[in-house]
Write an enzyme that holds these catalytic residues in place. Structure first.
Site, short mmCIF file in Angstrom:
data_model
loop_
_atom_site.label_atom_id
_atom_site.label_comp_id
_atom_site.label_asym_id
_atom_site.label_seq_id
_atom_site.Cartn_x
_atom_site.Cartn_y
_atom_site.Cartn_z
N GLY A 212 -17.30 104.46 -4.42
CA GLY A 212 -18.47 104.04 -3.63
C GLY A 212 -17.44 103.08 -2.93
O GLY A 212 -16.18 103.17 -2.45
N LEU A 213 -18.23 102.93 -1.45
CA LEU A 213 -17.26 101.93 -0.44
C LEU A 213 -16.53 101.06 -1.22
O LEU A 213 -17.16 100.30 -1.70
CB LEU A 213 -18.19 101.76 0.88
CG LEU A 213 -18.70 103.44 1.41
CD1 LEU A 213 -19.91 102.96 2.63
CD2 LEU A 213 -17.63 103.77 1.86
N GLY A 217 -20.37 98.27 -5.10
CA GLY A 217 -20.69 97.46 -5.83
C GLY A 217 -20.10 97.62 -7.74
O GLY A 217 -20.48 97.09 -8.72
N LYS A 218 -19.18 98.70 -7.50
CA LYS A 218 -18.32 99.55 -8.55
C LYS A 218 -17.79 98.10 -9.82
O LYS A 218 -18.39 98.41 -10.95
CB LYS A 218 -17.45 100.16 -7.95
CG LYS A 218 -17.96 100.83 -6.85
CD LYS A 218 -16.46 102.03 -6.38
CE LYS A 218 -14.76 100.85 -6.04
NZ LYS A 218 -15.98 100.04 -4.45
N SER A 219 -16.93 97.22 -9.24
CA SER A 219 -16.31 96.47 -10.17
C SER A 219 -17.62 95.35 -10.93
O SER A 219 -17.16 95.09 -12.19
CB SER A 219 -15.18 95.56 -9.53
OG SER A 219 -14.40 96.67 -9.07
N SER A 286 -11.54 105.02 -4.13
CA SER A 286 -11.69 106.64 -4.27
C SER A 286 -12.19 107.68 -3.36
O SER A 286 -12.90 108.15 -3.86
CB SER A 286 -11.40 107.38 -5.95
OG SER A 286 -13.02 106.84 -5.87
#
Length: 379
Positions: A212-213, A217-219, A286
């Protein structure tokens, strides 16, 4: 004297029964090929461990010889069966057991089998006199519970009670589920060896790939999911994009080539973690679909869970405590994903998250439920 050779897969009791019949009054050269084979086959280390314990416990020592043949499978069907028969003749065998679909390459691009199921047996039998090898067909056998023995399917009356387990059932209903294979199907020693090599699904490795950008909120979600997985008894390694860049990918820039190199490195480490039965959580922008697909291939498609953290860019910008989006808007930061460099969203992610209307805790539980349904976490 009959000297039979066999190039066996795992010696379950169906094959054991056939081998015993084939070498009655003779000798058995158990001669497995120990080289490259097709994906999904049982590795030769596991097979040989099974052969050794069976040879020691269930055969007379002067009636069997276990010898390894360092030969890669070519999957050439009947011609390979003929070649295998010639090799075994050169090792002293005068009978050779040929199974259904021996060394079969499977189906062609239209879904049709390259060869018929008994083509290999027919070709070896056709050249038996020239080879000096009698072809022993491996017929389909079924277990007769009421008589505690195996019999050829063609000799069993329709009304007779039978039992059988397919290769798919061995994998899905027994090994993946942590269930012991029944003694009538395989010897307990072989079942134990298979269970060691193929642990239940909830002890197998898996990669959860967050994409995601920046600021999506990935981490944050990965951190919460890590805690939930640890509570469930799984071992977890978190590969966060920012942390990886300070260690594994130190010195790389933000060109497309360097970004791809960074993602491939994460994918390689994740694949090794998964191969050894661990869970890898990867949280990196990614941005390029092709590179993520490469990582899926490294890990294995059935062990890769792509999680698209689908957060609108304006929300990501509002969360940006580092001011990176602002710098990119002013032209001070070139090649920033979402501003002057593209982000290619997943076409079909296993999980899609909404971080605007759901909290990191809620989204983590969505992923956890997906992993439970897939069997990677014990319910």
């Amino acid at each position: 004297m009959r000297r039979a050779a066999g190039d066996a897969s795992v010696l379950h009791r169906t094959l054991y029964a056939l081998v015993s019949l084939a070498v009655a009054g003779g000798m058995l050269l158990l001669h497995p090929s120990v080289g490259m084979t097709k994906p999904g086959d049982v590795d030769h280390f596991t097979r040989v461990r099974g052969y050794k314990v069976l040879a020691e416990k269930y055969y007379e020592a002067d009636r069997i010889l276990l010898a390894l043949l360092p030969l890669a499978m070519r999957m050439a069907g009947p011609r390979e069966a003929l070649w295998h028969a010639l090799i075994r003749r050169n090792h002293g065998a005068n009978h050779f057991i040929v199974g259904r679909d021996h060394a079969s390459p499977g189906n062609d691009s239209t879904g049709r089998p390259f060869y018929g199921p008994y083509d290999a047996q027919e070709l070896v039998a056709q050249h038996a006199a020239e080879l000096g090898v009698t072809m022993v067909p491996f017929s389909e056998l079924v277990y007769l519970p009421d008589e505690d023995r195996y019999e050829e399917t063609s000799r069993v009356a329709p009304s007779t009670r039978t039992a059988s387990i397919s290769g798919t059932q061995v994998r899905d209903q027994y090994l993946n589920a942590g269930r012991a294979l029944p003694p009538w199907f395989t010897r307990p020693e072989v079942a134990e060896i298979l269970a060691e090599t193929y642990p239940p699904r909830h002890r197998q490795g898996v990669c959860v790939w967050f994409t995601g950008l920046s600021g999506s909120g990935k981490s944050t979600t990965a951190d919460v999911l890590t805690e939930l997985l640890l509570e469930c008894g799984r071992q977890v390694t978190l590969l966060d994009g920012d942390v990886v860049r300070t260690h594994l990918s130190k010195g790389l820039g933000f060109s497309r080539e360097d970004r791809d190199t960074n993602i491939r490195r994460i994918g390689f480490v994740a694949a090794e973690i998964v191969r050894h039965g661990g869970m890898a959580l990867c949280a990196a922008v990614s941005p390029y679909r092709a590179t993520r697909d490469e990582c899926r291939g490294l890990v294995g498609a059935d062990r890769f869970v792509e999680v698209f953290v689908d957060t609108p860019i304006d929300v990501c910008e509002s969360r940006d405590s580092k001011g990176l989006y602002a710098k990119a808007r002013r032209g001070e930061l070139k090649g920033f994903t979402g501003i002057d460099d593209p982000y290619e969203a997943p076409a079909a992610p296993e999980v899609r998250l909404d971080t605007v209307n759901a909290s990191p805790g809620d989204n983590s539980r969505v992923i956890l439920e997906h992993l439970k349904r897939a069997g990677f976490v014990r319910p």
